[in-house]
Write an enzyme that holds these catalytic residues in place. Structure first.
Site, PDB file in Angstrom:
ATOM      1  N   HIS A  33       0.857  -1.177   0.000  1.00 46.80           N
ATOM      2  CA  HIS A  33       0.000   0.000   0.000  1.00 46.80           C
ATOM      3  C   HIS A  33       0.899   1.235   0.000  1.00 46.80           C
ATOM      4  CE1 HIS A  33      -3.770   2.187   0.765  1.00 46.80           C
ATOM      5  NE2 HIS A  33      -3.050   2.970   1.559  1.00 46.80           N
ATOM      6  N   MET A  37       0.695  11.801  -0.813  1.00 41.07           N
ATOM      7  CA  MET A  37       0.064  12.995  -0.209  1.00 41.07           C
ATOM      8  C   MET A  37       0.682  14.262  -0.786  1.00 41.07           C
ATOM      9  SD  MET A  37       0.268  11.748   3.722  1.00 41.07           S
ATOM     10  CE  MET A  37      -0.306  10.124   4.233  1.00 41.07           C
ATOM     11  N   GLY A 142      -3.746  11.439   6.020  1.00 42.11           N
ATOM     12  CA  GLY A 142      -2.640  12.391   6.147  1.00 42.11           C
ATOM     13  C   GLY A 142      -1.483  11.874   6.986  1.00 42.11           C
ATOM     14  N   PHE A 143      -1.782  10.974   7.903  1.00 39.19           N
ATOM     15  CA  PHE A 143      -0.734  10.511   8.814  1.00 39.19           C
ATOM     16  C   PHE A 143      -0.919   9.036   9.166  1.00 39.19           C
ATOM     17  CE2 PHE A 143      -1.614  14.979   9.438  1.00 39.19           C
ATOM     18  CZ  PHE A 143      -0.348  15.550   9.335  1.00 39.19           C
ATOM     19  N   GLY A 144       0.193   8.394   9.463  1.00 33.76           N
ATOM     20  CA  GLY A 144       0.141   7.024   9.956  1.00 33.76           C
ATOM     21  C   GLY A 144      -0.052   7.029  11.468  1.00 33.76           C
ATOM     22  N   GLY A 176      -6.212   2.634   7.989  1.00 32.58           N
ATOM     23  CA  GLY A 176      -5.956   3.515   9.127  1.00 32.58           C
ATOM     24  C   GLY A 176      -6.256   2.866  10.467  1.00 32.58           C
ATOM     25  N   GLY A 177      -5.242   2.761  11.289  1.00 34.22           N
ATOM     26  CA  GLY A 177      -5.440   2.250  12.649  1.00 34.22           C
ATOM     27  C   GLY A 177      -5.784   0.777  12.750  1.00 34.22           C
ATOM     28  N   GLY A 197       0.091  -0.025   8.527  1.00 39.81           N
ATOM     29  CA  GLY A 197       1.399   0.630   8.483  1.00 39.81           C
ATOM     30  C   GLY A 197       2.133   0.426   9.782  1.00 39.81           C
TER      31      GLY A 197
END
Ligand code: DX5
Ligand code: ZN
Length: 216
Positions: A33, A37, A142-144, A176-177, A197
């Site tokens: 993956h 961004m 936007g963020f890991g 995400g998460g 991630g």
């Protein structure tokens, strides 16, 4: 079909990307993956074509590219050239989503549509039959390493029902998460693809963690 696990390279060691790519190559992971961004659609900048091409050189599994950028149509061809097999665009960034999806498919890639946590599933009603994948954001993009949003479980169930109703073949990807505590519930709700991630790359043994995410 058993579910797919797609480690997100955003959490990899950028000072030695090749090592983490080989790790994924030699694991039970199915896809890479890749998070792109632009600092406009999301408040962060990840990496661009030179890095993606370096990834392509060593990756032995499909590149699942998640575009968190405005005007993604402008770059679809370039992502194809850089090795993207699956290309996802955000519904919130595409005023002419049908055109964007056709463009991706005409270029010979699988087309995905990503939706933010606040975007209702029903907005996919008239595109779901045309796409190969829905990338459902379970954090704000936007963020890991962010906290998983619990409302996602309900959204997966709604999406699963919509897919059945529209006779769509789209896979449900959760991004995400995702961790070792929630992945089974996500699969039970109907998820087909798990992006991970931080859970993978911060683990003491990433290969074993991938193995765990594959088991159900
Ligand atoms: C977030 C990205 C995700 C991210 C997931 O904007 O789309 O793919 O890498 O990272 P984790 O699994 O750490 O939440
Ligand atoms: Zn992503």
């Amino acid at each position: 079909m058993s579910h797919i696990v797609a480690p997100s390279l955003l959490a990899a060691n950028f000072a030695n990307l090749q090592a983490d790519i080989e790790l994924v190559n030699n694991s039970r992971a199915d896809w890479f993956h890749i998070d792109i961004m632009d600092g406009v659609f999301v408040p962060n900048i990840s990496f661009g074509f030179p890095v993606l091409k370096a990834i392509q050189k060593f990756a032995k599994k499909p590149l699942d590219v998640h575009l968190m950028i405005v005007e993604p149509d402008r770059y679809a061809q370039a992502f194809k050239d850089a090795g993207a097999e699956i290309l996802s665009v955000h519904i919130e960034a595409c005023p002419h989503l049908h055109r964007s999806v056709q463009h991706i498919k005409n270029l010979g890639m699988k087309a995905g549509v990503a939706i933010n946590p606040h975007t209702p599933v029903h907005t996919l009603e008239d595109i779901i039959a045309d796409i190969d994948l829905v990338c459902m954001m379970s954090v704000n993009p936007g963020f890991g390493a962010q906290k998983f949003i619990e409302n996602t479980y309900e959204k997966i169930k709604k999406l699963k029902a919509l897919i059945a109703q529209k006779n769509s073949k789209a896979l449900i990807e959760i991004d995400g998460g995702v961790d070792l505590n929630n992945y089974k519930k996500l699969l039970d709700c109907g998820a087909n693809v798990l992006v991970a991630g931080n859970t993978v790359f911060s683990a003491t043994n990433p290969v074993q963690t991938i193995e765990q995410l594959k088991s159900h």
